[in-house]
Design an enzyme around this catalytic site. Sequence first.
Site, PDB file in Angstrom:
ATOM      1  N   ASP A 139       0.789  -1.266  -0.041  1.00 40.44           N
ATOM      2  CA  ASP A 139      -0.032   0.086   0.013  1.00 40.44           C
ATOM      3  C   ASP A 139       1.038   0.982  -0.002  1.00 40.44           C
ATOM      4  OD1 ASP A 139      -2.285  -1.564   0.141  1.00 40.44           O
ATOM      5  OD2 ASP A 139      -2.183  -1.558   2.503  1.00 40.44           O
ATOM      6  N   LYS A 140       0.345   2.223  -0.461  1.00 40.71           N
ATOM      7  CA  LYS A 140       1.063   3.651  -0.757  1.00 40.71           C
ATOM      8  C   LYS A 140       1.763   4.003   0.932  1.00 40.71           C
ATOM      9  CE  LYS A 140       0.133   8.597  -1.016  1.00 40.71           C
ATOM     10  NZ  LYS A 140      -0.754   9.634  -1.100  1.00 40.71           N
TER      11      LYS A 140
END
Length: 331
Positions: A139-140
């Site tokens: 995820d970011k």
Amino acid sequence: MNDQNPALTQNIPLNLAGRRFDQVLAELFPDYSRSRLSAWIKSGDALLDGEVVAPRHLVKGGEHITLTAVASQEVPMAPEAIELDIRFQDKDVLVINKPVGLVVHPGAGNPAGTLQNALLHFDPALVEIPRAGIVHRLDKDTSGLMVIARTLRAHTSLVEQLSERAMHRQYEALVMGPMIAGGSVDAPIGRHPKDRVKQAIVEEPAGRPAVTHYRVRERFRAHTLVQCNLETGRTHQIRVHMSHIRHPLVGDTLYGGGVKLPKAATPELAEALRGFKRQALHAERLEFAHPKSGKPVAVEAERPEDMARLIAALREDTRANAPADSARSRR
């Protein structure tokens, strides 16, 4: 298969027996959309043991897949000079330490400035590999290690290791609440039925099998530092599983990890917890078999500074309050 051939090949693991061919393709080639894979099945660009079959065909396990339409990019990509923290490198693979805030793939709201753009600048030949060689995602706002394939042969091997649960991924997570002991979460994950941004515990067949093992590393007054090891790699897996057992990740507002302050927390600790604006999750260790030599490759990445500072603050709070807590427990 030589590396100039734009085809990908894969043997279907036995644990996928009884699944539909289109579902198996989505499992083994997650870099491509289901609609694109379905179109390739119908056009004869995705073959099962050299034959054209229907998307709904049920596989037996052990069959050979040939996917011959993978050289074209789904989205045109521009190389960008974005610095990479490379922890292992040779002609076949890269292992990079992804920083917090770097998006892996372009998408809505993130058309550029992604890891994929950075990889194409680092090695222009990656344009011939699906998703510029990216075989798994973070995820970011999750930091840590990712492996990148630099050849089609390496990509096939690494995707196969992922699907057969032969690639070992170890994470460090800071969760809400005092956790007594470690354990395992074996609960299928799928798209949330009402919120399309989220994943959720969803019974099969809509949900896909997901297993997370966790153990306690350090206990604080109102939080716990845990080690998580993945058997599977579902979207948001650790975040969903930890929330499922009522220990959501610190900073993970999507899955319930709001701010929880210990009793009589100092202003400094309160500020540190309130100021941590992402899920406290770091991919710290990655192990796999080298796709060419077969030799084991193990890479580690230290925890990022923001997590280190928060853990240090929690450790100091626990130390400072230990005598008072011990006295109360003896009464």
